[in-house]
Design a protein around this motif. Structure first.
Motif, PDB file in Angstrom:
ATOM      1  N   TYR A 259      -6.225  30.757 -14.300  1.00 13.12           N
ATOM      2  CA  TYR A 259      -4.905  30.271 -13.897  1.00 13.12           C
ATOM      3  C   TYR A 259      -3.930  30.478 -15.045  1.00 13.12           C
ATOM      4  CZ  TYR A 259      -7.672  28.017 -10.262  1.00 13.12           C
ATOM      5  OH  TYR A 259      -8.536  27.782  -9.233  1.00 13.12           O
ATOM      6  N   LEU A 260      -2.753  31.034 -14.740  1.00 13.89           N
ATOM      7  CA  LEU A 260      -1.820  31.413 -15.791  1.00 13.89           C
ATOM      8  C   LEU A 260      -1.377  30.232 -16.644  1.00 13.89           C
ATOM      9  CD1 LEU A 260       0.487  34.103 -14.118  1.00 13.89           C
ATOM     10  CD2 LEU A 260      -1.244  34.417 -15.882  1.00 13.89           C
ATOM     11  N   HIS A 261      -1.178  29.053 -16.026  1.00  9.99           N
ATOM     12  CA  HIS A 261      -0.707  27.913 -16.823  1.00  9.99           C
ATOM     13  C   HIS A 261      -1.754  27.495 -17.850  1.00  9.99           C
ATOM     14  CE1 HIS A 261      -2.661  26.340 -13.156  1.00  9.99           C
ATOM     15  NE2 HIS A 261      -3.086  25.346 -13.911  1.00  9.99           N
ATOM     16  N   ASN A 262      -3.031  27.628 -17.524  1.00 12.13           N
ATOM     17  CA  ASN A 262      -4.085  27.334 -18.501  1.00 12.13           C
ATOM     18  C   ASN A 262      -4.219  28.449 -19.533  1.00 12.13           C
ATOM     19  OD1 ASN A 262      -4.844  24.836 -17.565  1.00 12.13           O
ATOM     20  ND2 ASN A 262      -6.368  25.633 -16.146  1.00 12.13           N
ATOM     21  N   PHE A 264      -1.853  30.610 -20.615  1.00 17.62           N
ATOM     22  CA  PHE A 264      -0.740  30.580 -21.564  1.00 17.62           C
ATOM     23  C   PHE A 264      -0.893  29.436 -22.552  1.00 17.62           C
ATOM     24  CE2 PHE A 264       2.198  32.773 -18.296  1.00 17.62           C
ATOM     25  CZ  PHE A 264       1.715  34.009 -18.700  1.00 17.62           C
ATOM     26  N   LEU A 265      -1.374  28.292 -22.065  1.00 20.32           N
ATOM     27  CA  LEU A 265      -1.590  27.148 -22.952  1.00 20.32           C
ATOM     28  C   LEU A 265      -2.683  27.468 -23.979  1.00 20.32           C
ATOM     29  CD1 LEU A 265      -0.913  24.202 -23.628  1.00 20.32           C
ATOM     30  CD2 LEU A 265      -2.661  23.502 -21.980  1.00 20.32           C
TER      31      LEU A 265
END
Length: 290
Positions: A259-262, A264-265
């Motif tokens: 998942y992109l939000h994970n 990038f984090l």
């Protein structure tokens, strides 16, 4: 939880707010029933204990030096988090029996009790005078079934063996996994749904991108480890390692970094582990090149 401990250790968050936050996270993480929580607990425990003793030893070797206040405070708060997590493993099933037990749903199983389910059942039966059996629990097979992941990891190894350099191709794992399911070795494991990934970061990368793709990620992680081992301890690095332990530990059994939000984090946090002087050197070289 790690972020709140970091802010409190930096004296940017009140300890009277930090403790309830840590307890709340312990409660929620236990309710998930995910056994990956145990991976976080073990990994962060080992790291924080190591950092604490390294800090104490460095202070003794240096004249007139005192141990880092941040490391002492951060280690203490992580200890509170770990202790509360362990207590929740035993307290929540008892609270469930006392307050909201439903025979149709069965007992509440925590991450630890999913590893040793019969121990929890025996303890609750002794405590409440009941005679429940493990087979009486709805979806009892799903509580301890880890064979499905082992099957997917074996499939990943087969894909890597057949396509060692570039893998089977990005996003081609689901098709190849389904195609391999007919083999006799995999027929005995029941899968309620089709697994679209290997539930392991490195197994997935090896299967879809081969040695070259997985090697790039591995080199990045080795570079971060080298930075941590060869540069002085800093609060941001300690926080970054704890956060990465959670993310990478979860990635060994699930797929959060898909998942992109994970993702990038994780990239942003891994940057915190790089020494500031090294960043300045890279920036200077880039400027000279331009």
């Amino acid at each position: 939880a790690c972020a709140s401990a970091y802010l409190a250790a930096q004296r940017k968050l009140s300890i009277y707010l930090t403790i309830p936050i840590l307890l709340s996270f312990s409660f929620v993480m236990t309710l998930t029933g995910s056994r990956s929580v145990l991976l976080y607990l073990i990994g962060i425990s080992v790291y924080c204990v190591g950092v604490f003793f390294i800090n104490q030893r460095q202070a003794k070797r240096t004249a007139h030096a005192t141990p880092s206040v941040f490391i002492n405070r951060f280690s203490s708060l992580i200890f509170v988090l770990i202790l509360s997590l362990l207590l929740m493993q035993f307290a929540l099933p008892v609270i469930n029996r006392l307050c909201c037990y439903n025979p149709a749903l069965g007992d509440l199983f925590t991450p630890l009790s999913r590893v040793f389910p019969q121990l929890q059942i025996d303890a609750l039966n002794a405590l409440f005078g009941t005679h429940y059996q493990f087979s009486d629990i709805p979806n009892s097979v799903g509580l301890t079934n880890g064979a499905r992941r082992l099957v997917e990891w074996e499939k990943s190894a087969m894909m890597l063996a057949s396509h060692p350099w570039l893998g089977v191709g990005w996003d081609n794992y689901p098709y190849n996994s389904f195609a391999l399911q007919y083999l006799p070795a995999f027929r005995g494991v029941v899968e309620e749904v089709i697994f679209t990934n290997a539930h392991n970061l490195f197994a997935q990368l090896c299967a879809e991108t081969g040695v070259l793709g997985a090697g790039i990620v591995l080199l990045w992680l080795l570079f971060i480890a080298w930075q941590l081992l060869t540069t002085p301890l800093a609060p941001r690095k300690i926080f970054a390692v704890c956060a990465l332990i959670v993310m990478l530990g979860h990635s060994m059994v699930e797929f959060p970094l898909w998942y992109l939000h994970n993702l990038f984090l994780a990239i942003a946090i891994s940057g915190l582990a790089i020494d500031a002087e090294y960043k300045q050197t890279l920036s200077l070289r880039r400027t000279q090149f331009v």
